[in-house]
Design a protein around this motif. Sequence first.
Motif, short mmCIF file in Angstrom:
data_model
loop_
_atom_site.label_atom_id
_atom_site.label_comp_id
_atom_site.label_asym_id
_atom_site.label_seq_id
_atom_site.Cartn_x
_atom_site.Cartn_y
_atom_site.Cartn_z
N LEU A 102 -11.73 0.44 -36.06
CA LEU A 102 -11.54 0.93 -34.68
C LEU A 102 -12.80 0.69 -33.85
O LEU A 102 -13.92 0.95 -34.30
N HIS A 103 -12.64 0.18 -32.61
CA HIS A 103 -13.78 -0.08 -31.73
C HIS A 103 -13.92 0.99 -30.62
O HIS A 103 -15.02 1.25 -30.15
N ASN A 104 -12.79 1.54 -30.21
CA ASN A 104 -12.82 2.47 -29.08
C ASN A 104 -11.96 3.69 -29.42
O ASN A 104 -10.79 3.56 -29.79
N LEU A 105 -12.55 4.89 -29.30
CA LEU A 105 -11.82 6.12 -29.62
C LEU A 105 -11.96 7.11 -28.47
O LEU A 105 -13.06 7.37 -27.98
N GLU A 106 -10.81 7.63 -28.03
CA GLU A 106 -10.80 8.61 -26.95
C GLU A 106 -10.06 9.87 -27.42
O GLU A 106 -8.96 9.78 -27.95
N ILE A 107 -10.70 11.02 -27.20
CA ILE A 107 -10.10 12.31 -27.57
C ILE A 107 -10.21 13.23 -26.35
O ILE A 107 -11.31 13.44 -25.83
N PHE A 108 -9.07 13.76 -25.93
CA PHE A 108 -9.09 14.68 -24.79
C PHE A 108 -8.32 15.96 -25.15
O PHE A 108 -7.21 15.90 -25.67
N GLU A 109 -8.96 17.07 -24.87
CA GLU A 109 -8.37 18.39 -25.12
C GLU A 109 -7.91 18.52 -26.57
O GLU A 109 -8.63 18.14 -27.48
N GLY A 110 -6.72 19.05 -26.78
CA GLY A 110 -6.22 19.17 -28.15
C GLY A 110 -6.89 20.23 -28.98
O GLY A 110 -6.78 20.23 -30.20
N GLY A 111 -7.59 21.17 -28.35
CA GLY A 111 -8.22 22.25 -29.10
C GLY A 111 -9.40 21.83 -29.96
O GLY A 111 -9.75 22.52 -30.92
N VAL A 112 -10.04 20.70 -29.63
CA VAL A 112 -11.18 20.22 -30.41
C VAL A 112 -12.41 21.06 -30.07
O VAL A 112 -12.77 21.20 -28.91
N SER A 113 -13.06 21.62 -31.10
CA SER A 113 -14.26 22.44 -30.88
C SER A 113 -15.52 21.78 -31.41
O SER A 113 -16.63 22.20 -31.11
N LYS A 114 -15.36 20.73 -32.25
CA LYS A 114 -16.52 19.97 -32.72
C LYS A 114 -16.09 18.54 -33.01
O LYS A 114 -14.91 18.26 -33.24
N ILE A 115 -17.07 17.65 -33.00
CA ILE A 115 -16.78 16.23 -33.22
C ILE A 115 -16.37 16.01 -34.67
O ILE A 115 -17.08 16.44 -35.58
N PRO A 116 -15.20 15.39 -34.88
CA PRO A 116 -14.70 15.19 -36.25
C PRO A 116 -15.67 14.39 -37.12
O PRO A 116 -16.20 13.36 -36.68
N GLU A 117 -15.90 14.86 -38.33
CA GLU A 117 -16.79 14.16 -39.25
C GLU A 117 -16.24 12.79 -39.64
O GLU A 117 -16.98 11.88 -40.01
N GLY A 118 -14.92 12.63 -39.53
CA GLY A 118 -14.31 11.35 -39.89
C GLY A 118 -14.81 10.20 -39.04
O GLY A 118 -14.75 9.02 -39.46
N ILE A 119 -15.34 10.50 -37.85
CA ILE A 119 -15.86 9.45 -36.97
C ILE A 119 -17.05 8.74 -37.60
O ILE A 119 -17.26 7.54 -37.42
#
Length: 354
Positions: free
Chosen positions: A13-30
């Motif tokens: 993956l080259h480009n990742l966008e995350i908006f809302e969705g109840g995210v409170s911290k950056i996913p470690e999977g990144i």
Amino acid sequence: MILNVLLKPLTKLHNLEIFEGGVSKIPEGICNITSLRTLTIGHTSIDEWKSEKCPAMTSLTMVRLAYNKVFNVNKTLFSPLLFSNKKLKFDLSHNPFVCDCNILWFRDWMKRNPRRILDHRRYLCNGPGALRHTHLEKYSVSWEYCENRGDPSTIAVTGVAVAVLSIIFVILAILSYTKRWSIRLCIYQSLIRKRKYKALVNDGRYKYDAFVCYCSADANWVLNKLLPIIEEENHFNLCLHDRDFLVGNDIVDNIVDSMQQSRKVVLVLSNDFAQSSWCQFEASIAQQKILEEHYDIIIPVLLNEIPSNLQTKRLGVLLKQKTYLEWPNETEYEEMFWERFIRRLCKSEIDNEI
């Protein structure tokens, strides 16, 4: 975390966008997506990204964290790997930055690395209140100031605390002034219990036949009516504060000492008396003396009617429970008034026991 599971197979993956969705911290999977070049996360409650081991941080060229809950940026809240990646550009605009001493590191880093920061105009202070909407780069507090004076936000809080304490002090000062005689009476009663003051005890040796408690507005009646009849014609010895108090002594001491040396206390009651703090204090001391000596020593003289709204609780009780002498409006009744007054003044302690 479900998001980590979803990201696991996206190794190219080259480009990742995350908006809302109840995210409170950056996913470690990144961190395992080493091919990732642009990461955009917005409108979440993310306020940090401090993974110590994250290969993706070294390959990223753009991190967009606008519209989140980032209050501060430094090497503690954000990994040094991000700042050491010279190719990486940041967009941290539209975050609620708190402009205090903790933000100085990021302010100075922005000035040193202007090309790595996108949308400069959107980096604004969200607080403290006085600094709201100040541009972060124009936040002028110095390191020396913070080292010598402390955190401006702390100083602001201290300032508010000082202001609140000042208001409380002013309120207490006003209350202390308006209630000063009630306070002094309480202090006097406390000192009696501790025996720093002698209680008003009858030792049988009186200097005065009566202590006259009156306000200055009624001095004319005292000097032109009371004194000629009681002192000059009938030879009683009265104590008047204008004439007999010792100069230089504390006024409370004068009141206590003079009342201690008097057989009776004459209260010259009037509207002005009811509004006089001094008179209320003297009347309270007289009532205290009754409790300690166990006989009635008060002779109330009512010069004029006192409206109920001007009567203190003590004065109201006094007028209800004691038979007072009322100054007559007609001259022909004055002789009867003085006969009754002298009769009350001549009564012994035994006759007045309570």
